[in-house]
Enzyme design. Structure first.
Site, PDB file in Angstrom:
ATOM      1  N   SER A  91      -6.733  47.633  24.093  1.00 31.52           N
ATOM      2  CA  SER A  91      -5.679  46.656  24.371  1.00 31.52           C
ATOM      3  C   SER A  91      -4.822  47.201  25.501  1.00 31.52           C
ATOM      4  O   SER A  91      -4.818  48.416  25.757  1.00 31.52           O
ATOM      5  CB  SER A  91      -4.812  46.455  23.121  1.00 31.52           C
ATOM      6  OG  SER A  91      -3.616  45.762  23.403  1.00 31.52           O
TER       7      SER A  91
ATOM      8  N   TYR B 218      -0.374  49.629  15.738  1.00 29.53           N
ATOM      9  CA  TYR B 218      -1.302  49.043  16.705  1.00 29.53           C
ATOM     10  C   TYR B 218      -1.484  49.964  17.906  1.00 29.53           C
ATOM     11  O   TYR B 218      -2.621  50.220  18.342  1.00 29.53           O
ATOM     12  CB  TYR B 218      -0.787  47.678  17.147  1.00 29.53           C
ATOM     13  CG  TYR B 218      -1.806  46.867  17.905  1.00 29.53           C
ATOM     14  CD1 TYR B 218      -2.873  46.281  17.238  1.00 29.53           C
ATOM     15  CD2 TYR B 218      -1.698  46.665  19.282  1.00 29.53           C
ATOM     16  CE1 TYR B 218      -3.816  45.525  17.920  1.00 29.53           C
ATOM     17  CE2 TYR B 218      -2.636  45.917  19.968  1.00 29.53           C
ATOM     18  CZ  TYR B 218      -3.692  45.346  19.281  1.00 29.53           C
ATOM     19  OH  TYR B 218      -4.627  44.608  19.965  1.00 29.53           O
TER      20      TYR B 218
END
Length: 229
Positions: free
Chosen positions: A128, A141
């Site tokens: 990401s 995350y």
């Protein structure tokens, strides 16, 4: 160069980017097999598994390979998130994010690696933009996606010349990924996010490079992505 990606295992292939990748594989003449908690609506070959359990993930890879007659590639698109300050996120939920995003990725790749080496196959891991840029209220995350970056770069070095390894760094996409977030963490209606089908095209490009030529890292975002660089 070949335009057919072959038989591709896709984690998280029942929704979001994973579903878009599975559809792109079919459109290119390949065969996807999906690992997920629920069956894909598109009817692709499927093995149910909770990727938070690494041993279950490894077993699911073996079952998937047997179901489709072997694997040519793996795309680890499964991912979850739990937003909030570190002290406010329930510890089990925090751990689960890391388990699915990082440990599940490693377990799936590890289980598939002998077969991929035999076929000189491909691996595309999905990190990401928050795997290279940290933000507040995203410790789980960011930890997991930064981990995917390190894992993939080490894997590429370890398997050089035997397996094609690509790290995908996508920006935000219009998917159901944000649905269960508190409103403060959801993108607004005017957010500049990518179409997952466009990001899937980047994955397909990596999957169809000729042996000996690799795309080691790809960044795929909206042209107005706010979290990269």
């Amino acid at each position: 160069m070949t335009s057919n990606p072959g038989t591709v295992l896709v984690t998280g292939g029942s929704s979001g980017l994973g579903a878009a990748v599975a559809d792109a594989v079919v459109a290119a003449g390949g065969t996807p097999v999906v690992l997920d908690l629920k069956a894909p609506d598109a009817g692709h070959a499927f093995v149910e598994v909770d990727l938070a359990d690494p041993r279950a993930a490894e077993s699911a890879v073996a079952r998937a390979s047997e179901q489709v007659g072997g694997l040519d590639a793996v795309v680890t698109a499964a991912g979850i998130d739990r937003c909030g300050r570190l002290v406010d996120v329930e510890p089990g939920e925090w751990d689960r994010v890391v388990a699915v995003n990082l440990l599940g990725t490693a377990a799936v790749v590890r289980a598939a690696l002998p077969e991929l080496e035999a076929r000189r196959g491909k691996v595309v891991t999905v990190s990401s933009t928050l795997g290279v840029k940290a933000v507040s209220d995203a410790t789980a995350y960011c930890a997991s996606k930064f981990g995917v970056v390190g894992f993939t770069r080490a894997l590429a070095a370890e398997t050089a010349g035997r397996v094609g390894v690509t790290l995908l760094i996508p920006g935000g996409m219009w998917t159901h990924f944000f649905d269960d977030r508190p409103d403060q963490y959801k993108p607004g209606a005017d957010a500049k996010l990518n179409d997952p089908a466009q990001t899937a095209d980047a994955v397909l490009y990596a999957l169809t490079r000729p042996a000996g030529s690799e795309v080691r890292e790809l960044v795929a975002t909206s042209s107005e992505e706010g979290s990269y660089p």
